[in-house]
Design a protein around this motif. Structure first.
Motif, short mmCIF file in Angstrom:
data_model
loop_
_atom_site.label_atom_id
_atom_site.label_comp_id
_atom_site.label_asym_id
_atom_site.label_seq_id
_atom_site.Cartn_x
_atom_site.Cartn_y
_atom_site.Cartn_z
N SER A 195 -7.31 4.44 9.01
CA SER A 195 -8.60 4.28 8.32
C SER A 195 -8.59 3.08 7.38
O SER A 195 -9.65 2.57 7.03
CB SER A 195 -8.93 5.54 7.50
OG SER A 195 -9.31 6.56 8.37
N LEU A 196 -7.42 2.66 6.97
CA LEU A 196 -7.34 1.49 6.08
C LEU A 196 -7.15 0.18 6.84
O LEU A 196 -7.48 -0.89 6.33
CB LEU A 196 -6.19 1.67 5.08
CG LEU A 196 -6.41 2.76 4.02
CD1 LEU A 196 -5.11 3.05 3.27
CD2 LEU A 196 -7.51 2.37 3.04
N ASN A 215 -4.03 0.41 -4.93
CA ASN A 215 -3.22 0.44 -3.70
C ASN A 215 -2.53 1.79 -3.48
O ASN A 215 -1.86 1.97 -2.47
CB ASN A 215 -2.13 -0.64 -3.76
CG ASN A 215 -2.70 -2.03 -3.62
OD1 ASN A 215 -3.90 -2.23 -3.79
ND2 ASN A 215 -1.87 -3.00 -3.34
N SER A 264 -9.62 10.08 0.64
CA SER A 264 -8.27 9.75 0.20
C SER A 264 -8.17 10.03 -1.30
O SER A 264 -9.16 9.88 -2.04
CB SER A 264 -7.95 8.28 0.50
OG SER A 264 -6.59 8.04 0.26
N SER A 266 -13.54 1.42 4.46
CA SER A 266 -12.67 0.24 4.48
C SER A 266 -13.22 -0.80 5.46
O SER A 266 -13.86 -0.44 6.46
CB SER A 266 -11.26 0.64 4.90
OG SER A 266 -10.44 -0.51 5.01
N GLY A 323 -6.92 -3.02 4.74
CA GLY A 323 -5.95 -2.27 3.93
C GLY A 323 -6.53 -1.80 2.61
O GLY A 323 -5.94 -0.98 1.92
N ASP A 324 -7.69 -2.34 2.26
CA ASP A 324 -8.34 -2.00 0.99
C ASP A 324 -9.48 -1.00 1.27
O ASP A 324 -9.79 -0.71 2.43
CB ASP A 324 -8.88 -3.29 0.38
CG ASP A 324 -8.99 -3.20 -1.13
OD1 ASP A 324 -8.76 -2.12 -1.69
OD2 ASP A 324 -9.32 -4.23 -1.75
N TYR A 325 -10.15 -0.53 0.24
CA TYR A 325 -11.26 0.42 0.44
C TYR A 325 -12.26 0.28 -0.71
O TYR A 325 -11.94 -0.30 -1.76
CB TYR A 325 -10.73 1.87 0.46
CG TYR A 325 -10.18 2.28 -0.89
CD1 TYR A 325 -8.85 2.00 -1.22
CD2 TYR A 325 -11.00 2.85 -1.86
CE1 TYR A 325 -8.37 2.31 -2.48
CE2 TYR A 325 -10.51 3.15 -3.12
CZ TYR A 325 -9.19 2.87 -3.42
OH TYR A 325 -8.71 3.15 -4.68
N THR A 350 -14.16 1.08 8.93
CA THR A 350 -14.76 2.42 9.02
C THR A 350 -16.03 2.33 9.88
O THR A 350 -16.85 1.44 9.65
CB THR A 350 -15.13 2.93 7.61
OG1 THR A 350 -13.99 2.76 6.77
CG2 THR A 350 -15.53 4.38 7.63
N HIS A 399 -2.39 5.84 -2.86
CA HIS A 399 -3.17 6.94 -2.27
C HIS A 399 -2.34 8.23 -2.29
O HIS A 399 -1.13 8.19 -2.09
CB HIS A 399 -3.50 6.66 -0.81
CG HIS A 399 -4.34 5.44 -0.61
ND1 HIS A 399 -5.69 5.51 -0.30
CD2 HIS A 399 -4.05 4.12 -0.67
CE1 HIS A 399 -6.17 4.30 -0.18
NE2 HIS A 399 -5.21 3.42 -0.40
N CYS A 447 -14.21 7.29 0.86
CA CYS A 447 -13.89 5.85 0.88
C CYS A 447 -14.35 5.22 2.19
O CYS A 447 -14.45 5.89 3.21
CB CYS A 447 -12.37 5.65 0.80
SG CYS A 447 -11.57 6.45 -0.58
N LYS A 463 0.88 -1.18 0.00
CA LYS A 463 0.00 0.00 0.00
C LYS A 463 0.91 1.22 0.00
O LYS A 463 1.85 1.30 0.80
CB LYS A 463 -0.89 0.02 1.25
CG LYS A 463 -1.75 -1.24 1.41
CD LYS A 463 -2.82 -1.32 0.34
CE LYS A 463 -3.81 -2.44 0.57
NZ LYS A 463 -3.27 -3.80 0.40
#
Ligand code: NDP
Ligand code: OAA
Length: 437
Positions: A341-342, A240, A354, A377, A381-383, A346, A242, A375, A214
């Motif tokens: 946040s990742l 991945n 992001s 999540s 680690g993804d969103y 959330t 940001h 976003c 990431k």
């Protein structure tokens, strides 16, 4: 071979000075260092540790297995009698930080090492990237301070100036290092100089980082730098990458809280749309205050339309005027927020902002740029992009302006993303960082 995480009182930390950094002015693009050597070092530490456990005495070995490339406490191993405790700990997460001797990193690294970011049971390896032989000494100073901080979760510190070495197997890359805009430097020059850095780092990530690394780009102009980086890393999912707009989100929340006379934690659903620049669009249409639409709480439409928007867009510049340099502690905090946040789910009904790749976005924003959007999540680690947002005419008009700015920036860096020539660069007057006015 797995690296055994020892107890908090016994830390066989490793501090590698990448060999290349000691040689005079090495070329930045070099063949990646073989994994064998790193594994060999880890193995030698493990062997020493096992022996220490068997003999029930501190190993306290300096210069493990004849190593000459470790530093101070990072060369020393102690006993592992509390080995049991560590079995509950997670596998070490490997995090690269570029611009590691800079002001933002000065705050960020200590938050990372303390467990504030990835959690109190998450050991961490820090890989610090500098830009030149000159900055290497500063990185050593940073490593000394990390050493003196006795962080139990900090398992390894490496320093180097070759991204192909420093990015080896990293799971997170926090790309902060960039050249500041010097006096008289044209925007196009800044895009070009910093763009080259991010093109090179994208290539290095592509070659040696974890396949699911990431990447958070902080160095400005961060949206376009993130685009350059992802275009140079075709084997890593574009999703991945940001660009940091969390500082803008935090600034917007602060302004709404001040105006509504509530504490910050009452502000939710705050979107920053667009570029990390003075065309960014802080969204009061979808923001909520204590669960209610912001416009129901703040009835002053003129303030929302004019003052709020402008204040957030220009907050960075105002701060530079007062402090004499760009935001560093609050940027470091916002990087922490962005990562957290990742790696945490959330909260229900909320979202975060992001700068992410626009392909497939549901809002009608131009594809193939990096644009700040809302976003959510699951904490893996993804969103996913949020779909239940209202975009009214006020927002849309401004979103299009920020989009136009990013498309112009993209034309300036065509030569760095395999799409054209540098001469096509014509950046508009609007194209300014929050810090420029
Ligand atoms: N997105 C956002 O919200 C924000 C972004 N920023 C941006 O973050 C960036 C860093 O800010 P800050 O830490 O205050 O700046 P500093 O000038 O304090 O530090 C920048 C660091 O980057 C290093 N560096 C330069 N080029 C490279 C490279 N190619 N690889 C690795 N390191 C490199 C420099 O080291 P050396 O001595 O080796 O040159 C220096 O240590 C700036 O671009 C700034 O505009 C700032 C605030 C907010
Ligand atoms: O222009 C800068 O470097 C500072 C910046 O991005 C900000 O404060 O948002």
């Amino acid at each position: 071979m797995a690296f055994m995480a020892p107890s908090s009182s016994s830390r066989p930390l490793q501090f590698h000075e990448h060999a290349s950094a000691r040689r005079a002015a090495p070329a930045l693009l070099r063949r990646p260092r073989s994994r064998w050597r790193r594994n060999q070092l880890v193995c030698s530490l493990e062997a020493t540790n096992r022996q220490a456990v068997q003999e029930e005495r501190p190993a306290a070995v300096n210069g493990v297995a004849g190593r000459t490339d470790c530093y101070g406490v990072f060369c020393t191993t102690y006993d592992l009698r509390a080995d049991e405790e560590t079995k509950a700990w997670k596998k070490v997460v490997s995090v690269a930080v570029s611009g590691a001797a800079g002001m933002i990193s000065n705050h960020l690294l200590f938050k990372l090492a303390s467990g504030q970011v990835f959690g109190p049971d998450q050991p961490i390896a820090l890989k610090l990237l500098g830009s030149s032989q000159r900055s290497f000494q500063k990185l050593e100073g940073v490593a000394m301070e990390l050493e003196d901080s006795l962080y139990p979760l900090l398992r390894e510190v490496s320093i180097g100036i070759d991204p192909y070495e420093v990015f080896q197997d990293v799971e997170w890359a926090l790309l902060i290092g960039a050249k500041p805009q010097g006096p008289g430097m044209e925007r196009a020059d800044l895009l070009n100089i910093n763009g080259q850095i991010f093109a090179q780092q994208g290539k290095a990530l592509n070659a040696v980082a974890s396949r699911n690394v990431k990447v958070l780009v902080v160095g400005n102009p961060c949206n376009t730098n993130a685009l350059i980086c992802l275009k140079n890393a075709p084997e890593i999912p574009s999703k991945n990458f940001h660009a940091l707009t969390r500082l803008d989100e935090n600034r917007a929340k602060c302004q709404l809280a001040l105006k509504a006379s509530v504490f910050y934690d009452k502000i939710s659903n705050m979107t920053i749309w667009g570029n990390h620049s003075t065309t960014q669009v802080p969204d009061f249409v979808n923001a909520r205050i204590d669960g209610k639409p912001a416009r129901q709480v703040i009835r002053d439409t003129k303030w929302l339309h004019e003052e709020f928007t402008k204040t957030v867009q220009k907050r960075g510049g105002e701060l530079i005027q007062k402090r004499g340099r760009s935001s560093a502690p609050s940027t470091a905090v916002s990087i922490v927020d962005a990562i957290r946040s990742l790696v945490n789910p959330t909260p229900e009904g909320d979202w975060f902002s992001s700068g992410v790749y626009t392909n497939g976005n549901p809002y009608g924003i131009a594809e193939d740029i990096v644009f700040s959007m809302p976003c959510r999540s699951k904490g893996d680690g993804d969103y996913e992009l949020v779909t239940d947002v209202t975009i009214d005419d006020f927002l849309w008009e401004r979103i299009k302006k920020s989009e136009a700015e990013l498309l112009a920036e993209k034309r300036c860096v065509g030569h760095l993303i395999g799409e054209g020539e540098e001469e096509l660069c014509e950046v508009t007057e609007d194209t300014m960082l929050p810090g420029e006015q």
